[in-house]
Design an enzyme around this catalytic site. Structure first.
Site, PDB file in Angstrom:
ATOM      1  CG  ASP A 229      -2.130   0.950   0.989  1.00  0.00           C
ATOM      2  OD1 ASP A 229      -2.056   1.785   0.059  1.00  0.00           O
ATOM      3  OD2 ASP A 229      -3.123   0.868   1.738  1.00  0.00           O
TER       4      ASP A 229
HETATM    5  C1  BGC Z   1      -4.892   3.421   0.049  1.00  0.00           C
HETATM    6  C2  BGC Z   1      -5.027   2.445  -1.110  1.00  0.00           C
HETATM    7  C3  BGC Z   1      -4.837   3.178  -2.410  1.00  0.00           C
HETATM    8  C4  BGC Z   1      -3.486   3.849  -2.381  1.00  0.00           C
HETATM    9  C5  BGC Z   1      -3.188   4.633  -3.649  1.00  0.00           C
HETATM   10  C6  BGC Z   1      -3.616   4.217  -0.026  1.00  0.00           C
HETATM   11  O1  BGC Z   1      -3.621   5.235   0.910  1.00  0.00           O
HETATM   12  O2  BGC Z   1      -4.939   2.724   1.264  1.00  0.00           O
HETATM   13  O3  BGC Z   1      -6.275   1.830  -1.074  1.00  0.00           O
HETATM   14  O4  BGC Z   1      -4.947   2.301  -3.484  1.00  0.00           O
HETATM   15  O5  BGC Z   1      -3.434   4.769  -1.309  1.00  0.00           O
HETATM   16  O6  BGC Z   1      -3.985   5.751  -3.724  1.00  0.00           O
END
Ligand code: BGC
Length: 751
Positions: A229
């Site tokens: 993530d």
């Molecule tokens: C989120 C993800 C997301 C990623 C990219 C993170 O903060 O938890 O779900 O895909 O950011 O935006």
């Protein structure tokens, strides 16, 4: 692309660079090796592609795209085909926009109604979450675009999400928090998996070898890429060794240096790095070799977004058939959400929407109406003038429709809700509208359950959830009967927050959150506890009625490997076409361990014309009956009786049938000095032997007073072997010998 050959040609530095992202959304490019960069994009319910406003400058913007209903809504469709279809559309949009991976679906389990991201998640039930997301993945990937199932795993809250440790026992992980991923991986093989921010039992998911290498790759056979993530990497070296291929969005080169150093000093094997690089290049190759010409026609996809929401809206209450509206009556529309619907949540999934349709903008097409804002949809502020105006109009109407819901700031990625209530100004407005004596219908725009203190006093409740940019049209279609609602809740609505099983342990303290309720999540808790809920899991009404009949099973007893087929007939006994979500639950009666009173193991959505009958068919395999036995390290379906229940919600079981599993290996008791006599007497492996071997000692243990044999037996049940020294005049040597003999006896039988 000959990935292996390219990896061989790469320098250590090139490899170290390949395993981190660049520019927030891209993989690295290597023009001299003919490796292009690919772009990833959020997800999950629309394409949130970002681009540089001016190439070479840091400022980014987001494309305008179609915002589909969020997963909290689409889950209620209980329609995998619809999900697959939506996936195709999203996949085509990605192709048109040159996006290689759509970052979703998000399948974390809804443990508490307060989780700020529940609107993005599918269900409290892992079976539904698995099936619905497997279908979405199939659709997207059929268009030659990857997905990233997220957030792996146990990321069921936003509070301290980047640091806290989810303390979860293994059985609970295996039965509740992992299976949605497992199903999607086994059925649809997502190109990528995104690990979660949090720790699980003290270890960050981004560096957890048990999670990434053992469970995901070895046990489930996953061969795709694991990405972090955004910003989830704590120790990059440990991460690569544990199976984390790609760090996103990247470390600005910091970890390139540490990876090179770790390989050079032997802390990280080059083989592990090569694996990660290979997975990155394979992903690039997958997308590059499936590029196709696509056009993104926003009007067309907008219509699809409306269609998906029509299939997802849940009719929760319809007293005296107050709905559908006829189009003849005078309707007072009240509430700011009629004008500015809340249709998506905040954070990374937020779409720059193409065309937001409000109910109000279409109202003229449907009938006679007045509109008054009544309250602000953006904040919890009581406004006397707004309320009085709305009341006045409502007094003059035949029916009142209130568009209520959670203001944007109440639920978002990044933080959890503080309570489960609607804004007080909305509850007050609804109370006053009820006092007019006119039938009140409430339409809800929310991403997660809310307390509904007036539920018994309103005539109708329509749950629209966060229904995407076309929500207004879909809601009006349902209110006026152009669409017969067919959604069912994919989560329970508790009456109040404190009824929720995680209540005492959410969101945790000292950087830990204890999943103390274990497997008893959602209806598994409420139903087992026989607790009143506002609306149960699987619940939803229709403008027609259905009758269930003729439940049948292919066989009454079978081995776990054989499984069984179940079918039930469902007839539309009303006078309009409708759809019913038929649900199948399994109740374990074997007593082999503590289990919820029943668990969903199948669902099937049937479209039925008036008078029409169709059969819902279910195939139940071993997993439908099994629980995860940590001792054996495997799924276990004990011999004995199970009840198969078929119905229209977890609380509305229409028919049941008893079946038996045979031929499973019974579990022998663990033999040591602590094994209890009752366990030895209950097990077919040890019963006869124990009776025979212990006979002479048991004779010492006769009831002396008025206790019956039965009472004595009950008491003896909980005596461990070691306690018999005191009760049965056995010497230590004798006891140890008995213990050893029992072990041998069991081993022989297990052969
Ligand atoms: C989120 C993800 C997301 C990623 C990219 C993170 O903060 O938890 O779900 O895909 O950011 O935006």
């Amino acid at each position: 692309m000959d990935v292996d050959a390219i990896v061989k040609k790469m320098t250590l530095e090139e490899k170290a660079r390949a395993v981190e992202g660049v520019g927030f959304w891209w993989t690295q490019e290597y023009p001299e090796l003919e490796v292009p960069a690919i772009q990833v994009s959020d997800g999950p319910h629309g394409v949130r592609k970002m681009y540089f406003k001016i190439p070479g400058e840091p400022d980014m913007a987001t494309i305008t795209a179609v915002c589909f209903p969020a997963a909290c809504a689409t889950a209620c469709s209980f329609d995998p085909e619809l999900m697959e279809d939506m996936g195709h559309t999203l996949g085509k949009e990605c192709q048109a926009e040159d996006v290689g991976v759509l970052l979703g679906p998000a399948v974390n389990i809804k443990r508490s109604p307060l989780c700020g991201r529940n609107f993005e998640y599918v269900s409290e039930d892992p079976y539904v979450a698995g099936k619905m997301s497997a279908a979405l993945i199939r659709g997207v990937q059929a268009e030659g675009v990857g997905t990233s199932i997220k957030h792996f795993a146990a990321n069921s809250q936003e509070f301290e999400r980047m640091y806290c440790s989810a303390e979860v026992d293994e059985r609970t992980l295996r039965e509740i928090y992992l299976p949605a991923f497992e199903t999607a991986i086994k059925e649809s093989n997502p190109w990528t998996v995104m690990c979660s921010y949090n720790k699980i039992n003290g270890v960050y998911s981004s560096e957890n070898p048990w999670l990434l290498n053992q469970v995901l790759r070895e046990e489930w056979g996953y061969d795709g890429l694991v990405m972090s993530d955004w910003g989830a990497v704590a120790n990059r070296i440990a991460g690569i060794a544990a199976g984390l291929d790609l760090e996103m969005p990247g470390s600005n080169g910091v970890n390139v240096e540490s990876i090179c150093k770790a390989v050079q000093d032997g802390t990280l094997s080059e083989e592990a790095l090569d694996k990660a690089v290979t997975n990155v290049l394979r992903l690039v190759d997958r997308f590059v070799s499936s590029r196709q010409e696509e056009k993104f026609v926003r009007e067309v996809d907008h219509a699809k977004a409306v269609e998906v929401e029509r299939e997802s809206i849940v009719l929760l209450k319809n007293e005296n058939k107050v709905l559908p509206l006829s189009g003849e009556e005078k309707v007072a529309l009240v509430g700011g959400f009629a004008e500015r619907p809340r249709y998506q949540g905040g954070g990374s999934s937020h779409i720059e929407s193409f065309r937001v349709v409000s109910a109000l903008s279409l109202a003229e097409r449907y009938g006679t109406f007045t509109y008054n804002r009544g309250f602000s949809e953006a904040e919890d502020v009581y406004d006397e003038t707004l309320q009085q105006e709305a009341l006045e109009a409502a007094r003059d109407a035949d029916k009142i429709v209130v568009f209520a819901g959670l203001p944007e700031v109440f639920e978002s990625e990044g933080y959890d809700r503080e309570h489960m209530q609607l804004p007080a100004c909305q509850n007050r407005m609804i109370d006053q509208l009820i006092e007019t004596g006119k039938p009140v219908i409430v339409v809800l725009h929310n991403g997660s359950p809310v307390e509904l203190p007036w539920a018994d006093r309103v005539a109708g409740i329509v749950e629209a959830y966060l229904g995407g940019e076309g929500v207004g049209e879909a809601v009006m279609d349902v209110l006026y009967g152009r669409v017969n609602p067919s959604g069912k809740l994919a989560e329970s609505f508790p009456i109040k927050l404190s009824d929720n099983p995680s209540f005492l342990n959410f969101p945790g303290s000292e950087h830990k959150v204890n999943y103390a309720e274990g497997i008893f999540v959602g209806y598994r808790y409420y139903d087992t506890k026989q607790m009143d809920v506002r609306f149960p899991f699987g619940y939803g009404l229709s403008y027609t009625d259905f009758r269930y009949s003729n439940l049948r099973v292919s066989r009454e007893s079978f081995t776990a490997e054989e499984g069984v087929t179940v079918s039930v007939d469902v007839t539309n006994i009303g006078d309009r076409a409708g759809k019913e979500v038929v649900q199948l639950y399994v109740a374990d009666r074997t007593g082999s361990t503590r289990r919820p009173v029943h668990e969903l193991k199948g669902f099937c959505k049937l479209a039925l014309e008036p008078g029409e009958t169709k059969a819902a068919q279910f195939v139940l395999d071993k997993r439908a009956f099994a629980w995860y036995d940590v001792e054996q390290g495997d799924w276990y379906a004990a011999n004995g009786a199970y009840t198969i229940e078929v119905g229209s919600s977890s609380r509305d079981i229409q028919y049941t049938v008893e079946v038996r599993i045979i031929g499973s290996k019974d579990k022998p008791p663990v033999i040591d000095m602590d094994v209890q006599l009752g366990e030895l007497l209950a097990s077919p492996y040890t019963r006869e032997y124990t009776l025979e071997r212990m006979k002479k000692y048991m004779d010492h243990f006769r009831p002396t007073t008025s206790e019956s044999e039965e009472m004595m037996e009950a008491v003896v049940r909980f005596m461990p072997l070691h306690s018999l020294r005191s009760f049965m005049y056995i010497t230590n040597e004798e006891l140890e010998e008995i213990c050893e003999d029992l072990k041998k006896h069991v081993e022989e039988q297990m052969k």
